[in-house]
Design a protein around this motif. Structure first.
Motif, PDB file in Angstrom:
ATOM      1  N   ILE B   8      55.344  75.821 -88.722  1.00  0.00           N
ATOM      2  CA  ILE B   8      55.926  75.502 -87.409  1.00  0.00           C
ATOM      3  C   ILE B   8      56.411  76.759 -86.697  1.00  0.00           C
ATOM      4  CG2 ILE B   8      56.671  73.180 -88.084  1.00  0.00           C
ATOM      5  CD1 ILE B   8      59.600  74.698 -88.121  1.00  0.00           C
ATOM      6  N   GLY B   9      56.326  77.907 -87.361  1.00  0.00           N
ATOM      7  CA  GLY B   9      56.789  79.143 -86.742  1.00  0.00           C
ATOM      8  C   GLY B   9      56.660  80.290 -87.724  1.00  0.00           C
ATOM      9  N   VAL B  33      61.013  82.426 -85.140  1.00  0.00           N
ATOM     10  CA  VAL B  33      60.359  82.108 -83.866  1.00  0.00           C
ATOM     11  C   VAL B  33      59.545  80.833 -84.072  1.00  0.00           C
ATOM     12  CG1 VAL B  33      58.819  82.925 -82.050  1.00  0.00           C
ATOM     13  CG2 VAL B  33      60.251  84.561 -83.313  1.00  0.00           C
ATOM     14  N   VAL B  34      59.993  79.769 -83.412  1.00  0.00           N
ATOM     15  CA  VAL B  34      59.330  78.470 -83.570  1.00  0.00           C
ATOM     16  C   VAL B  34      58.216  78.361 -82.532  1.00  0.00           C
ATOM     17  CG1 VAL B  34      59.708  75.970 -83.404  1.00  0.00           C
ATOM     18  CG2 VAL B  34      61.397  77.430 -84.551  1.00  0.00           C
ATOM     19  N   LEU B  56      56.903  80.048 -96.596  1.00  0.00           N
ATOM     20  CA  LEU B  56      55.835  80.156 -97.586  1.00  0.00           C
ATOM     21  C   LEU B  56      55.818  81.526 -98.236  1.00  0.00           C
ATOM     22  CD1 LEU B  56      52.820  78.489 -95.812  1.00  0.00           C
ATOM     23  CD2 LEU B  56      53.900  77.767 -97.946  1.00  0.00           C
ATOM     24  N   PHE B  57      55.700  81.541 -99.555  1.00  0.00           N
ATOM     25  CA  PHE B  57      55.343  82.782-100.249  1.00  0.00           C
ATOM     26  C   PHE B  57      53.847  82.978 -99.993  1.00  0.00           C
ATOM     27  CE2 PHE B  57      58.967  81.537-103.145  1.00  0.00           C
ATOM     28  CZ  PHE B  57      59.740  82.668-102.955  1.00  0.00           C
ATOM     29  N   LYS B 115      56.648  88.228 -90.330  1.00  0.00           N
ATOM     30  CA  LYS B 115      55.505  87.334 -90.047  1.00  0.00           C
ATOM     31  C   LYS B 115      55.278  86.262 -91.100  1.00  0.00           C
ATOM     32  CE  LYS B 115      53.338  90.889 -87.262  1.00  0.00           C
ATOM     33  NZ  LYS B 115      52.305  91.933 -87.213  1.00  0.00           N
ATOM     34  N   THR B 116      56.281  86.016 -91.936  1.00  0.00           N
ATOM     35  CA  THR B 116      56.172  84.946 -92.928  1.00  0.00           C
ATOM     36  C   THR B 116      56.093  83.580 -92.232  1.00  0.00           C
ATOM     37  OG1 THR B 116      57.335  86.127 -94.681  1.00  0.00           O
ATOM     38  CG2 THR B 116      57.510  83.737 -94.712  1.00  0.00           C
ATOM     39  N   PRO B 117      55.158  82.722 -92.637  1.00  0.00           N
ATOM     40  CA  PRO B 117      55.071  81.381 -92.038  1.00  0.00           C
ATOM     41  C   PRO B 117      56.242  80.484 -92.470  1.00  0.00           C
ATOM     42  CG  PRO B 117      53.030  81.985 -93.183  1.00  0.00           C
ATOM     43  CD  PRO B 117      54.064  82.996 -93.581  1.00  0.00           C
ATOM     44  N   VAL B 118      56.781  79.757 -91.503  1.00  0.00           N
ATOM     45  CA  VAL B 118      57.903  78.843 -91.736  1.00  0.00           C
ATOM     46  C   VAL B 118      57.385  77.405 -91.742  1.00  0.00           C
ATOM     47  CG1 VAL B 118      60.059  77.950 -90.743  1.00  0.00           C
ATOM     48  CG2 VAL B 118      59.579  80.412 -90.717  1.00  0.00           C
TER      49      VAL B 118
END
Lengths: 140, 140
Positions: B8-9, B33-34, B56-57, B115-118
């Protein structure tokens, strides 16, 4: 980017349906039964008094960005709630670990229905313990 | 059963690589940042002082049931650690929410790379606040 995930176990709980879960589930006893193929990952877990259980809202079929929380009036942004209808329907419950027996964890304080799929188990540590918190609309 | 998930961000952080993250990241400033399509879900979030960020790892390629935690000797069951090499490589960090500006959350205390995905954002509530905790092998 799509992320694929596979349950590592299930929750056993006295609740058959989401509607059976009381508002105060703090004393609810249950179990996390970890599938045999992942059981070795439980080593050393007995030393922790509390665990984060990541589980799936597996009965959620779609999400809403605005939701109406249980027991409350009005709608809220979904990320300001723990509502099931989330874009990624993952729940977190911090439970008390009472005992480990093989691949079964006896726990207290669970708010999931019976047979809920579990994605992960993490130790609850000092870093998760926050003081002086503000809980926004939940105060009301 | 496979579970599909979509970020989602992203997290913005000063760390380019996992090796850059210090042991004490409690004062590290960053942002969530969503993505615009989910921004409405942030409504009401400003009232909370702390949030659980599920991320996410994304650099993890495979898991181990026994892992060697950073800064520690010996191996531990992965579910007794917060190690990245988990069957479902999802991390949780409880961060302090400093400010919301539109679809951006300014946060403190983040241990993810830039820049890790949330996957999700949840309010940290009284139910997540446990006292008298025991933290097993982490005591040492």
């Amino acid at each position: 980017m799509e992320v694929q995930r596979k349950p590592i176990g299930i929750i056993r709980s006295p609740y058959k349906n989401a509607g059976d879960i009381p508002r105060d589930y703090g004393s609810t006893l249950g179990e996390v039964v970890v599938f045999e193929e992942y059981a070795q990952g439980l080593q050393d877990i007995e030393g922790f008094s509390h665990l984060m259980i990541l589980w799936l809202f597996h009965q959620t079929e779609k999400y809403s960005l605005l939701v109406k929380p249980l027991y409350c009036e009005g709608v809220r942004g979904v990320f300001a709630t723990r509502h099931p209808n989330r874009p990624n329907p993952i729940a977190i419950t911090v439970v008390e670990l009472l005992e480990r027996k093989g691949n079964t964890l006896k726990i207290r304080g669970i708010d999931a229905v019976d047979k809920t799929p579990v994605l992960d188990i993490k130790p609850y540590t000092l870093r998760d313990q926050k003081t002086n918190i503000k809980t926004g609309w939940l105060r009301h």
